[in-house]
Motif scaffolding. Structure first.
Motif, short mmCIF file in Angstrom:
data_model
loop_
_atom_site.label_atom_id
_atom_site.label_comp_id
_atom_site.label_asym_id
_atom_site.label_seq_id
_atom_site.Cartn_x
_atom_site.Cartn_y
_atom_site.Cartn_z
N GLU A 1 1.04 -1.73 0.07
CA GLU A 1 -0.68 -0.12 0.20
C GLU A 1 0.84 1.66 -0.36
OE1 GLU A 1 -2.60 -0.14 3.17
OE2 GLU A 1 -4.12 -1.89 3.04
N ASP A 2 2.75 1.02 0.74
CA ASP A 2 2.61 2.51 1.00
C ASP A 2 3.66 2.46 -1.13
OD1 ASP A 2 2.26 2.54 2.52
OD2 ASP A 2 4.44 0.71 3.86
N ASN A 3 3.58 2.01 -1.89
CA ASN A 3 4.30 2.25 -2.83
C ASN A 3 2.73 2.76 -4.20
OD1 ASN A 3 5.16 -1.38 -2.93
ND2 ASN A 3 7.13 0.61 -3.08
N ASN A 4 3.81 3.64 -4.75
CA ASN A 4 2.57 4.45 -5.57
C ASN A 4 3.21 4.04 -7.08
OD1 ASN A 4 2.09 6.16 -7.23
ND2 ASN A 4 3.46 7.34 -7.72
N PHE A 5 1.94 2.85 -7.29
CA PHE A 5 2.53 1.87 -8.18
C PHE A 5 0.62 1.75 -9.47
CE2 PHE A 5 1.07 -2.99 -9.82
CZ PHE A 5 2.21 -3.35 -9.86
N VAL A 6 1.56 1.63 -10.81
CA VAL A 6 0.16 1.59 -11.94
C VAL A 6 0.83 0.20 -12.67
CG1 VAL A 6 -0.99 2.52 -13.81
CG2 VAL A 6 -0.05 3.44 -11.30
N ILE A 7 0.39 -0.51 -12.96
CA ILE A 7 0.49 -1.22 -14.11
C ILE A 7 -0.47 -0.46 -15.55
CG2 ILE A 7 0.45 -3.21 -15.44
CD1 ILE A 7 -0.83 -4.63 -12.74
N TRP A 8 0.83 -0.05 -16.61
CA TRP A 8 1.08 0.73 -17.29
C TRP A 8 0.63 -0.09 -18.37
CZ3 TRP A 8 3.30 2.46 -22.02
CH2 TRP A 8 2.49 4.16 -22.19
N GLY A 9 1.02 -0.97 -18.58
CA GLY A 9 0.85 -1.70 -19.90
C GLY A 9 0.99 -3.42 -20.38
N ILE A 10 0.88 -4.06 -20.94
CA ILE A 10 1.86 -5.35 -21.44
C ILE A 10 2.20 -5.11 -22.21
CG2 ILE A 10 1.01 -7.61 -21.01
CD1 ILE A 10 0.04 -6.45 -18.75
N VAL A 11 3.13 -6.17 -22.39
CA VAL A 11 4.24 -6.24 -23.32
C VAL A 11 4.04 -7.22 -24.63
CG1 VAL A 11 6.72 -6.67 -23.95
CG2 VAL A 11 6.44 -5.40 -21.69
N THR A 12 4.00 -6.91 -25.86
CA THR A 12 3.89 -8.11 -26.22
C THR A 12 4.51 -8.42 -27.49
OG1 THR A 12 2.73 -6.15 -28.52
CG2 THR A 12 1.10 -6.69 -26.73
N ASN A 13 5.54 -7.74 -28.29
CA ASN A 13 6.59 -7.86 -28.91
C ASN A 13 8.34 -7.14 -28.12
OD1 ASN A 13 5.06 -9.84 -30.94
ND2 ASN A 13 3.97 -7.39 -30.52
N VAL A 14 8.99 -8.51 -28.63
CA VAL A 14 10.57 -7.83 -28.20
C VAL A 14 10.95 -7.30 -29.86
CG1 VAL A 14 11.14 -9.45 -27.73
CG2 VAL A 14 12.50 -7.05 -27.22
N ILE A 15 11.42 -6.04 -29.44
CA ILE A 15 12.43 -6.13 -31.36
C ILE A 15 13.84 -5.64 -31.00
CG2 ILE A 15 12.56 -4.73 -33.43
CD1 ILE A 15 10.19 -3.74 -32.67
N LYS A 16 14.75 -6.97 -31.34
CA LYS A 16 15.95 -6.93 -31.29
C LYS A 16 17.16 -6.54 -32.51
CE LYS A 16 16.20 -9.83 -27.85
NZ LYS A 16 16.69 -9.18 -26.92
N LYS A 17 18.37 -6.34 -32.24
CA LYS A 17 19.30 -5.73 -33.18
C LYS A 17 19.83 -7.33 -33.26
CE LYS A 17 18.89 -0.70 -32.63
NZ LYS A 17 19.92 0.50 -32.36
N VAL A 18 20.85 -7.47 -33.88
CA VAL A 18 21.40 -8.76 -34.16
C VAL A 18 23.03 -7.82 -34.84
CG1 VAL A 18 20.07 -10.85 -34.26
CG2 VAL A 18 20.64 -9.39 -36.39
#
Length: 146
Positions: A129-146
């Motif tokens: 309860e002491d945290n200022n906490f919000v789940i902002w969004g869900i990661v759907t994909n990751v784009i990587k450099k190779v």
């Protein structure tokens, strides 16, 4: 266009372009022995169509740090984040915690939320309860450099 920069993530809003897309050869690429490519067909592929399901709720963020390397999220990777998705147990989420953005795996146990890093050098974070906490969004994909 950069929207926000914190020490862990830099956020971008995607700009969807009409009639954009790169050439896509729909033939499958062998990771074993090479195969003849006589019967391939070329079409246009838009990464917007592949990666962005809800353009109004989708953002990109660049990862900074090593806490999620076990989940395949490395420093400087680009995340695709959908704010319209329901946060559930075991999803990778972008969270706003006590003034900073972070990306962690959600663990929900007996009504308690934990932010679980995927690197043994980092400790899980118990949300109280002491945290200022919000789940902002869900990661759907990751784009990587190779």
């Amino acid at each position: 266009m950069i929207l926000h920069k914190s020490k862990n993530l830099t956020f971008f809003k995607p700009r969807i372009l009409k009639n954009s897309g790169a050439s896509f050869f729909d033939m499958g690429i062998s990771a074993g022995f090479p195969s003849p490519a006589d019967d391939f067909k070329e079409q246009r592929l838009s990464l917007d169509n592949e990666l962005v399901k809800n353009k109004e709720a989708t953002f990109f963020a660049r990862v900074s740090g090593q806490s999620m390397i076990g989940a395949g999220l490395d420093d400087d990777d680009l995340l695709v984040i959908d704010r319209s998705l329901e946060p559930t147990h075991n999803k990778i989420a972008v969270c706003f915690l006590d003034g900073e953005f972070t990306v962690k795996r959600l663990k929900v146990e007996n009504g308690t939320i934990w932010l679980q890093p995927e690197n043994p050098s980092y400790n899980p974070i118990k949300i109280t309860e002491d945290n200022n906490f919000v789940i902002w969004g869900i990661v759907t994909n990751v784009i990587k450099k190779v």
